[in-house]
Design a protein around this motif. Structure first.
Motif, mmCIF file in Angstrom:
data_model
loop_
_atom_site.group_PDB
_atom_site.id
_atom_site.type_symbol
_atom_site.label_atom_id
_atom_site.label_comp_id
_atom_site.label_asym_id
_atom_site.label_seq_id
_atom_site.Cartn_x
_atom_site.Cartn_y
_atom_site.Cartn_z
ATOM 1 N N GLU A 9 -8.346 19.661 -7.700
ATOM 2 C CA GLU A 9 -8.946 18.319 -7.190
ATOM 3 C C GLU A 9 -8.466 17.127 -7.328
ATOM 4 O O GLU A 9 -8.682 16.325 -7.030
ATOM 5 C CB GLU A 9 -10.370 18.553 -6.334
ATOM 6 N N THR A 10 -8.119 17.077 -8.703
ATOM 7 C CA THR A 10 -7.554 15.944 -9.340
ATOM 8 C C THR A 10 -5.927 16.033 -9.753
ATOM 9 O O THR A 10 -5.479 15.520 -10.555
ATOM 10 C CB THR A 10 -8.269 15.716 -10.696
ATOM 11 N N ALA A 11 -5.465 16.633 -8.667
ATOM 12 C CA ALA A 11 -3.879 16.762 -8.871
ATOM 13 C C ALA A 11 -3.101 15.602 -8.701
ATOM 14 O O ALA A 11 -3.628 14.670 -7.944
ATOM 15 C CB ALA A 11 -3.411 17.858 -7.732
ATOM 16 N N THR A 12 -2.017 15.351 -9.316
ATOM 17 C CA THR A 12 -1.078 14.289 -9.055
ATOM 18 C C THR A 12 0.148 14.806 -8.522
ATOM 19 O O THR A 12 0.590 16.003 -8.727
ATOM 20 C CB THR A 12 -0.760 13.822 -10.678
ATOM 21 N N LEU A 13 0.516 14.001 -7.406
ATOM 22 C CA LEU A 13 2.005 14.461 -6.872
ATOM 23 C C LEU A 13 2.786 13.332 -6.810
ATOM 24 O O LEU A 13 2.514 11.987 -6.794
ATOM 25 C CB LEU A 13 1.782 14.921 -5.369
ATOM 26 N N ILE A 14 4.370 13.624 -6.921
ATOM 27 C CA ILE A 14 5.251 12.727 -6.642
ATOM 28 C C ILE A 14 5.968 13.144 -5.517
ATOM 29 O O ILE A 14 6.286 14.076 -5.207
ATOM 30 C CB ILE A 14 6.319 12.746 -7.791
ATOM 31 N N ALA A 15 6.062 11.962 -4.588
ATOM 32 C CA ALA A 15 7.033 12.077 -3.208
ATOM 33 C C ALA A 15 8.112 11.451 -3.230
ATOM 34 O O ALA A 15 8.390 10.530 -4.142
ATOM 35 C CB ALA A 15 6.035 11.430 -2.236
ATOM 36 N N PHE A 16 9.075 11.855 -2.354
ATOM 37 C CA PHE A 16 10.580 11.750 -2.599
ATOM 38 C C PHE A 16 11.044 11.346 -1.079
ATOM 39 O O PHE A 16 10.576 12.353 -0.324
ATOM 40 C CB PHE A 16 11.422 12.933 -3.156
ATOM 41 N N ASP A 17 11.415 10.340 -0.826
ATOM 42 C CA ASP A 17 12.079 9.725 0.388
ATOM 43 C C ASP A 17 13.672 10.097 0.387
ATOM 44 O O ASP A 17 14.241 9.076 -0.188
ATOM 45 C CB ASP A 17 11.743 8.537 0.915
ATOM 46 N N PHE A 18 14.172 11.165 0.817
ATOM 47 C CA PHE A 18 15.372 11.672 0.378
ATOM 48 C C PHE A 18 16.407 10.739 1.236
ATOM 49 O O PHE A 18 16.071 10.687 2.659
ATOM 50 C CB PHE A 18 15.717 13.076 0.746
ATOM 51 N N GLY A 19 17.266 9.868 0.625
ATOM 52 C CA GLY A 19 18.520 9.493 1.482
ATOM 53 C C GLY A 19 19.801 9.600 0.725
ATOM 54 O O GLY A 19 19.934 10.138 -0.191
ATOM 55 N N GLU A 20 20.913 9.150 1.400
ATOM 56 C CA GLU A 20 22.148 9.331 1.125
ATOM 57 C C GLU A 20 22.772 8.308 -0.135
ATOM 58 O O GLU A 20 23.358 8.845 -0.645
ATOM 59 C CB GLU A 20 23.357 9.009 2.277
ATOM 60 N N LYS A 21 21.993 7.199 -0.238
ATOM 61 C CA LYS A 21 22.370 6.263 -1.228
ATOM 62 C C LYS A 21 21.274 6.083 -2.223
ATOM 63 O O LYS A 21 21.750 5.883 -3.338
ATOM 64 C CB LYS A 21 22.681 4.982 -0.596
ATOM 65 N N GLY A 124 11.399 -2.329 -3.111
ATOM 66 C CA GLY A 124 12.297 -1.758 -1.895
ATOM 67 C C GLY A 124 11.665 -0.990 -1.078
ATOM 68 O O GLY A 124 10.807 -0.652 -1.168
ATOM 69 N N PRO A 125 12.311 -0.828 0.001
ATOM 70 C CA PRO A 125 11.848 -0.291 1.084
ATOM 71 C C PRO A 125 11.671 1.408 1.020
ATOM 72 O O PRO A 125 10.921 2.043 1.324
ATOM 73 C CB PRO A 125 12.842 -0.293 2.387
ATOM 74 N N ASP A 126 12.647 1.801 0.021
ATOM 75 C CA ASP A 126 12.662 3.467 -0.361
ATOM 76 C C ASP A 126 11.511 3.757 -1.068
ATOM 77 O O ASP A 126 10.844 4.876 -0.676
ATOM 78 C CB ASP A 126 13.913 3.708 -1.064
ATOM 79 N N PRO A 127 10.902 3.020 -2.240
ATOM 80 C CA PRO A 127 9.529 3.496 -2.892
ATOM 81 C C PRO A 127 8.598 3.715 -1.701
ATOM 82 O O PRO A 127 7.576 4.292 -1.789
ATOM 83 C CB PRO A 127 9.573 2.617 -3.976
ATOM 84 N N LEU A 128 8.594 2.357 -0.987
ATOM 85 C CA LEU A 128 7.522 2.206 -0.014
ATOM 86 C C LEU A 128 7.565 3.467 1.035
ATOM 87 O O LEU A 128 6.629 3.893 1.452
ATOM 88 C CB LEU A 128 7.566 0.931 0.783
ATOM 89 N N ALA A 129 8.673 3.686 1.448
ATOM 90 C CA ALA A 129 8.815 4.812 2.407
ATOM 91 C C ALA A 129 8.017 6.298 2.037
ATOM 92 O O ALA A 129 7.495 6.958 2.503
ATOM 93 C CB ALA A 129 10.018 5.152 2.955
ATOM 94 N N ALA A 130 8.566 6.498 0.387
ATOM 95 C CA ALA A 130 7.768 7.648 -0.293
ATOM 96 C C ALA A 130 6.335 7.615 -0.346
ATOM 97 O O ALA A 130 5.748 8.247 -0.110
ATOM 98 C CB ALA A 130 8.377 7.685 -1.781
ATOM 99 N N GLN A 131 5.814 6.098 -0.456
ATOM 100 C CA GLN A 131 4.344 5.909 -0.289
ATOM 101 C C GLN A 131 3.983 6.375 0.941
ATOM 102 O O GLN A 131 2.983 7.098 0.942
ATOM 103 C CB GLN A 131 3.935 4.681 -0.724
ATOM 104 N N VAL A 132 4.431 5.936 1.877
ATOM 105 C CA VAL A 132 3.967 6.261 3.412
ATOM 106 C C VAL A 132 4.141 7.767 3.771
ATOM 107 O O VAL A 132 2.886 8.553 4.121
ATOM 108 C CB VAL A 132 4.908 5.622 4.483
ATOM 109 N N ILE A 133 5.218 8.570 3.030
ATOM 110 C CA ILE A 133 5.193 10.046 3.126
ATOM 111 C C ILE A 133 3.961 10.651 2.318
ATOM 112 O O ILE A 133 3.421 11.625 3.183
ATOM 113 C CB ILE A 133 6.427 10.301 2.673
#
Length: 143
Positions: A9-21, A124-133
């Motif tokens: 219940e105290t797990a840490t996760l990393i999210a990735f917003d995959f893109g071409e660049k 930038g928008p990419d880390p924010l998109a990962a946050q949203v995901i």
């Protein structure tokens, strides 16, 4: 795929917003079900900077990873969907961690909205998109 209930219940996760660049990244944890944007990882010649990804995973020591799955609005696959799945499979093989796929429809739009509303250019928008995901994944897996 492992469910959130099966995780500590105290797990840490990393999210990735995959893109071409660039690949946006965010960190979150299951106690508060919140996420924070981290950084953008460059993609050159269709290859992610795996050393940067390995360093990120080594530094944060997550319990699991989440990869945004780009889908059309009707839920069907698009040309980049298979590339994101391959990235997730490679990430699982390299890290040895559970990797969850998360619907990322409209995550970039939401990221741009947050960026504009905050007036900040620090993230930038990419880390924010990962946050949203990741926030969406937490919501979807809320027991």
């Amino acid at each position: 795929m492992e469910t959130i209930e099966a995780m500590d219940e105290t797990a840490t996760l990393i999210a990735f917003d995959f893109g071409e660049k660039r690949i946006g990244t965010a960190i979150g944890q299951t106690v508060t079900r919140t996420a924070t944007p981290l950084e953008s990882i460059p993609v050159r010649r269709s290859r992610p900077d795996w050393n940067a990804i390995d360093r990120l995973i080594g530094a944060w020591k997550p319990d699991a990873l989440v990869v945004g799955l780009p889908l059309n609005m009707d839920g069907t696959s698009q040309w980049i969907t298979q590339r994101a799945r391959r990235f997730a499979n490679r990430l699982r093989a390299r890290s040895g961690l559970p990797v969850h796929l998360a619907d990322e429809r409209l995550s970039t739009r939401e990221a741009w909205t947050r960026l504009i509303e905050s007036g900040s250019r620090r993230v930038g928008p990419d880390p924010l998109a990962a946050q949203v995901i990741l926030e969406g994944w937490f919501t979807e897996h809320d027991a």
